[in-house]
Scaffold this active site. Structure first.
Site, mmCIF file in Angstrom:
data_model
loop_
_atom_site.group_PDB
_atom_site.id
_atom_site.type_symbol
_atom_site.label_atom_id
_atom_site.label_comp_id
_atom_site.label_asym_id
_atom_site.label_seq_id
_atom_site.Cartn_x
_atom_site.Cartn_y
_atom_site.Cartn_z
ATOM 1 N N CYS A 21 0.879 -1.286 -0.200
ATOM 2 C CA CYS A 21 -0.067 -0.067 0.133
ATOM 3 C C CYS A 21 1.088 1.097 -0.297
ATOM 4 C CB CYS A 21 -1.293 0.549 1.289
ATOM 5 S SG CYS A 21 -2.207 1.737 1.781
ATOM 6 N N CYS A 56 -7.309 2.845 3.588
ATOM 7 C CA CYS A 56 -5.898 3.821 2.947
ATOM 8 C C CYS A 56 -6.193 4.790 1.904
ATOM 9 C CB CYS A 56 -4.796 3.645 2.864
ATOM 10 S SG CYS A 56 -4.643 1.903 4.301
ATOM 11 N N CYS A 125 0.430 30.924 -6.265
ATOM 12 C CA CYS A 125 -1.473 30.096 -5.997
ATOM 13 C C CYS A 125 -2.109 29.835 -7.588
ATOM 14 C CB CYS A 125 -2.413 31.585 -5.624
ATOM 15 S SG CYS A 125 -3.883 31.614 -5.812
ATOM 16 N N CYS A 128 -4.624 33.125 -8.836
ATOM 17 C CA CYS A 128 -3.977 34.749 -9.211
ATOM 18 C C CYS A 128 -2.454 34.504 -9.831
ATOM 19 C CB CYS A 128 -3.876 35.608 -8.573
ATOM 20 S SG CYS A 128 -3.332 35.176 -7.013
ATOM 21 N N HIS A 159 -4.827 30.586 -2.733
ATOM 22 C CA HIS A 159 -5.890 31.454 -1.476
ATOM 23 C C HIS A 159 -6.567 31.663 -1.187
ATOM 24 C CE1 HIS A 159 -1.966 34.146 -3.789
ATOM 25 N NE2 HIS A 159 -1.620 34.215 -1.886
ATOM 26 N N CYS A 298 -11.334 -6.663 -37.948
ATOM 27 C CA CYS A 298 -9.941 -6.467 -37.793
ATOM 28 C C CYS A 298 -9.717 -7.789 -37.867
ATOM 29 C CB CYS A 298 -9.231 -5.689 -37.483
ATOM 30 S SG CYS A 298 -8.862 -6.023 -35.776
ATOM 31 N N GLY A 871 18.763 25.407 -51.725
ATOM 32 C CA GLY A 871 17.421 24.832 -52.375
ATOM 33 C C GLY A 871 17.192 25.324 -53.703
ATOM 34 N N SER A 904 4.437 38.428 -50.908
ATOM 35 C CA SER A 904 5.119 37.577 -50.718
ATOM 36 C C SER A 904 6.431 37.856 -49.852
ATOM 37 C CB SER A 904 5.873 37.750 -52.121
ATOM 38 O OG SER A 904 5.285 37.249 -53.124
ATOM 39 N N GLU A 988 -2.565 36.456 -57.376
ATOM 40 C CA GLU A 988 -1.645 35.390 -57.550
ATOM 41 C C GLU A 988 -1.522 34.653 -58.516
ATOM 42 O OE1 GLU A 988 -2.035 31.617 -54.990
ATOM 43 O OE2 GLU A 988 -2.893 33.142 -53.080
#
EC number: 2.4.2.30
Length: 1014
Positions: A21, A56, A125, A128, A159, A298, A871, A904, A988
């Site tokens: 326990c 307990c 707390c 707050c 609090h 399944c 790249g 862009s 675009e």
């Protein structure tokens, strides 16, 4: 789907007498009633039970209102024990006297609520977020800390006034009073009286003994006689069902051995589970309700778990089946002839029936949320509104800042944060580079608490930039240390270990390493030959990883299961002593991106034994032989990850150390090359996407992996659009996260189950493709030490880059194009042209030649992250690969341009702390344009069309167009286009053939961010 195993509590009869326990440390006798809280194991990626004696359990402060729904295993208890648990829960758990929690006349003490005087001034707390001073009265509610679930239920302090404000959310019921708080009797008289006034118990008029202790619902009071009779009948039916099952189980234990029970299961084509009690449960279930037929989805085995029957099978090798039902298909249970010699089985006749479920569990099955809604620890900005990005965060300031303390405080509070003077309570520290270098006592405390330090500019950037909070932290970071920045966790309302707050995209658990740099440094120090020796082995300076037959005996494995919420790793290494014939097997395991996990080092008698043991462990974890050429993924087994062991680090290091000392290139070009080959920027970009740099470092980004990930996203897009099953979505998500390892900390990996998630991951892969190119260029090519690293990298780009004279006519035209086409809605920044470069990519002019004669050629803008430019310059602007989902792009897979510079520029992803961006001007052969007003996933242009134009509401004034080298430059100021029924603000332009683009200029821009705060 929330399985029963997701529940915070568990109850059962002890299977042995071995468990102790957690309250009294005494052993829990076999077959006695025991209860547990499920907590995150600190040793592996999963949960373990903390067991208690029944009495307990209630003493340590657990609040359970509906055991039928909240406690796993409740419905498998004997009826009397179910009632015992219910009554104890209703009575508020532990009592002032006695141990059962029932039957005492003394006022009930609430074990999960406490009052005391603060022992120090360290607590905060949770209402707050202010400090609770030493000696002040403070009140607590025991809850699971979402950041440290492995600790189980701990006190969360308030609090008194803040506790009262949050009374309802904290579960402090109206009938509870201050005098029921644990520790109340130890307070001073005046404090007791004050609390009694603040927390009075509301007593119901004329309440009789035996009425519910729980707040009685008015609707429940007015239940009709018919409804009450219905409830009574259901209660009787549930009791009769429970008694029947337990009578059969009790008799079977007397007359059948465990092997007999196994044979009964096998004869009825049921899987045999491990554990005597589980075998007994399944036999009794089959005898009472019939033998379960395989899952229709399944063909797996269905198993009863508290509130439903769950499938234990797997839909694919990556994903378990999600079928869950209260009405499974069955057939008659058959007892074999040889078992009829057993008198009890011969006489037993049970009419096949459907299992009855309590209404609470039926409702819970119907309302079970999918995995994507599962809560997790709250993190940065998890509960913040857009105008309060620092909500729930405490900020520490150190050193002399440009603004005084009151100004800084006002800025922080306006953004939702609060000032703190304590390092171990801070989410973030704002300071200066000088203070970090000085490293005084206060800064040492910040380092000890592993709090990131950022510059003061961060505060301005938070309101002005469109970047995520984590991107801004990275842009302004001053300290080499610092874990993921977290907000104070949002309170857990019910004791389920889950937060009701919305999940932040960047939410994390405690990180394992103190930032990327430190862990990488450690790995470099231990690199020997083919692989890095794991420092946790303690042998990094005296042993190396065995390499035999060209194969390095080191493996890193991954396993993602979104249903269970696991994101696990398993590392395996065979280590050989540098000098002697000594061998070890080192293994470590845990949850990615957290401190959860453990390791084991075993010394082996010989090299042969070590190899045999390594291969056995590898096969046990993956289902594959170590030397197998084609890997096959098996259910619930790990998958090998490609790991960079650092072999190329030195090559990269040579090309990034002391650059520019011997370069013959103009200074602006040198600066440009350094900018686009900046390794730290590449790493930051990967961290922004939550990629786990330990499992997928820069060096192991491969086109093959990225293309495979694109393919999975295409499948996700198809599955989402076709409304496929949850199981299929789960399977694809598990595969994606295993292929591209992510660091989610303690939160569950999110399901990829909508268009937005696909779009976000497509953007991530687009960027990773360019980062992969940049890093591949860095580590490959010339080893000529006589050349400057900048010149070496410049040559790899295969692009002629010349600085355009600032006073030239073309520079004037380009600056005018920048100034005039800055959109009015993009007002968070102004653009300042720092440098203009004329670029000519090797072979691009030749490729563009066929389109040189096409009409309607324009000079248009294209923006991208700086990490993508290696790249872009080396390979040109590219179209997304065939594997990528077409829906990830507004007008399909093409190359996108704009005639408004700021449209862009937004794709440059700059910030106030990192304000320099790069943007391209390309000659684009548009020809006949297919004009569109709304998204259309173009895969093939209509006949006679060469490009797409997305029509915007604003367009550059066409009367101001000029020609530059025969190409139209639309540099007029923005005016209304006359098109109103369009979803686009600005135009675009998209081409679908890379040969229609000829890159002409590259501009280095400074984004001068504005702010409305000061």
């Amino acid at each position: 789907m929330a399985e029963s195993s997701d529940k915070l509590y568990r109850v059962e009869y002890a299977k042995s007498g071995r468990a102790s326990c957690k309250k009294c440390s005494e052993s829990i006798p076999k077959d006695s009633l025991r209860m547990a809280i499920m907590v995150q194991s600190p040793m592996f990626d999963g949960k373990v039970p903390h067991w208690y004696h029944f009495s307990c359990f209630w003493k340590v402060g657990h609040s359970i209102r509906h055991p039928d729904v909240e406690v796993d295993g409740f419905s498998e208890l004997r009826w009397d024990d179910q009632q015992k648990v219910k009554k104890t829960a209703e009575a508020g758990g532990v009592t002032g006297k006695g141990q059962d929690g029932i039957g005492s006349k003394a006022e009930k003490t609430l074990g999960d609520f406490a009052a005391e005087y603060a022992k120090s001034n360290r607590s905060t707390c949770k209402g707050c977020m202010e400090k609770i001073e030493k000696g002040q009265v403070r009140l607590s509610k025991k809850m699971v800390d979402p950041e440290k679930p492995q600790l189980g239920m701990i006190d969360r302090w308030y609090h008194p006034g803040c506790f009262v404000k949050n009374r309802e959310e904290l579960g402090f019921r109206p009938e509870y009073s201050a005098s029921q708080l644990k520790g109340f009797s130890l307070l001073a008289t005046e404090d007791k009286e004050a609390l009694k006034k603040q927390l009075p118990g509301v007593k119901s008029e004329g309440k009789r003994k035996g009425d519910e202790v729980d707040g009685v619902d008015e609707v429940a009071k007015k239940k009709s006689k018919k409804e009450k009779d219905k409830d009574s009948k259901l209660e009787k039916a549930l009791k009769a069902q429970n008694d029947l099952i337990w009578n059969i189980k009790d008799e079977l234990k007397k007359v059948c051995s465990t092997n007999d029970l196994k044979e009964l299961l096998i004869f009825n084509k049921q899987q045999v589970p491990s554990g005597e009690s589980a075998i007994l449960d399944r036999v009794a279930d089959g005898m009472v309700f019939g033998a379960l037929l395989p899952c229709e989805e399944c063909s797996g085995q269905l198993v009863f778990k508290s509130d439903a029957y769950y499938c234990t099978g797997d839909v694919t090798a990556w994903t378990k089946c999600m079928v869950k039902t209260q009405t499974p298909n069955r057939k008659e249970w058959v007892t074999p002839k040889e078992f009829r010699e057993i008198s009890y089985l011969k006489k037993l006749k049970v009419k096949k029936q459907d299992r009855i479920f309590p209404p609470e569990t039926s409702a819970s099955v119907a309302a079970t949320p999918p995995p994507s809604t599962a809560s997790a620890p709250a993190a940065v900005n998890s509960s913040a509104s857009a105008d309060k990005p620092l909500s729930n965060m405490k900020i520490l300031t150190l050193g002399k800042l440009s603004r005084n303390k009151d100004e800084v405080k006002a800025m922080i509070e306006k953004l939702g944060g609060k000032l703190t003077g304590t390092a171990n309570k801070a989410s973030l520290c704002i300071s200066t580079k000088k203070e970090v270098e000085k490293m005084n006592k206060k800064m040492e405390e910040v380092k000890e608490a592993n709090i990131r330090v950022v510059s003061e500019d961060f505060l301005q950037d938070v309101s002005a930039s469109t970047k995520s909070l984590q991107e801004l932290f990275l842009a302004h970071i001053l300290s080499p240390w610092g874990a993921e920045v977290k907000a104070e966790p949002v309170e857990v309302v019910a004791p389920r270990g889950k937060s009701g707050a919305a999940l932040s995209k960047k939410s994390k658990g405690q990180v394992k390493e103190e930032g990327i740099n430190k862990s990488e440094k450690r790995m470099k120090l231990t690199l020997k030959g083919g692989a890095a020796v794991d420092p946790d082995s303690g042998l990094e300076h005296s042993a190396h990883v065995l390499e035999k037959g060209g194969k390095v005996f080191s493996a890193t494995l991954g396993l993602v299961d979104i249903v269970k919420g696991t994101n696990s790793y398993y590392k395996l290494q065979l280590l050989e002593d540098d000098k002697e014939n000594r061998y070890w097997i080192f293994r470590s395991w845990g949850r990615v991106g957290t401190v959860i996990g453990s390791n084991k080092l075993e010394q082996m008698p010989s090299k042969e034994d070590a190899i045999e043991h390594f291969m056995k462990l590898y096969e046990e974890k993956t289902g594959n032989a170590w030397h197998s050429k084609n890997f096959t993924k098996y259910p619930k087994k790990f998958y090998p990850l490609e790991i960079d062991y650092g072999q190329d680090e030195e090559a990269v290091k040579k090309l990034t150390v002391n650059p520019g000392t011997k370069s013959k290139l103009p200074k602006p070009v040198q600066d440009l090359i350094k900018m686009i080959f900046d390794v730290e920027s590449m790493k930051k970009a990967m961290v922004e996407y939550e990629i786990d740099l330990q499992k997928m470092p820069l060096g192991k980004l491969s086109k093959r992996q990225i293309q495979a990930a694109y393919s999975i996203l295409s499948e996700v897009q198809q599955a989402v659009s076709q409304g496929s099953s949850d199981s299929q979505i789960l399977d694809l998500s598990n595969r994606f996260y295993t292929l591209i390892p992510h660091d989610f900390g303690m939160k569950k990996p999110p399901l990829l189950n909508n268009a937005d998630s696909v779009q976000a991951k497509v953007e991530m892969l687009d960027n990773l493709l360019d980062i992969e190119v940049a890093y591949s260029l860095l580590r490959g090519g010339s080893d000529d030490s006589s050349k400057d690293p900048i010149d070496v990298n410049y040559e790899k780009l295969k692009t002629d880059i010349k600085v355009v004279d600032r006073d030239s006519e073309e520079a004037e035209i380009i600056r005018k194009y920048v100034k005039n086409t800055h959109a009015t809605t993009h007002n968070a920044y102004d653009l300042e042209v720092i440098d203009i470069f004329k670029i000519e990519r090797e072979g691009e002019c030749q490729r563009y030649k066929p389109f040189k004669q096409l009409h309607n050629r324009r000079l248009l803008w294209h923006g991208s992250r700086t990490t993508n430019f290696a790249g872009i310059l080396s390979q040109g602007l590219r179209i997304a690969p065939p594997e990528a989902p077409v829906t990830g792009y507004m007008f399909g897979k093409g190359i996108y341009f704009a005639d408004m510079v700021s449209k862009s520029a937004n794709y440059c992803h700059t910030s106030q702390g990192d304000p320099i961006g790069l943007i391209l001007l390309g000659e684009v052969a548009l020809g006949n344009m297919y004009e569109l007003k709304h998204a259309s996933h173009i895969s093939k242009l209509p006949k006679g069309k060469h490009s797409v134009k997305g029509l915007g509401k604003t367009t550059p004034d066409p009367s101001a167009n000029i020609s530059l080298d025969g190409v139209d430059v639309p540099l007029g100021t923005g005016i209304s286009s006359g098109v109103n029924d369009t979803s686009l603000l600005y135009n675009e332009y998209i081409v679908y053939d890379i040969a229609q683009v000829n890159l002409k200029y590259l501009l280095k821009l400074k984004f001068n961010f504005k702010t409305s705060l000061w």
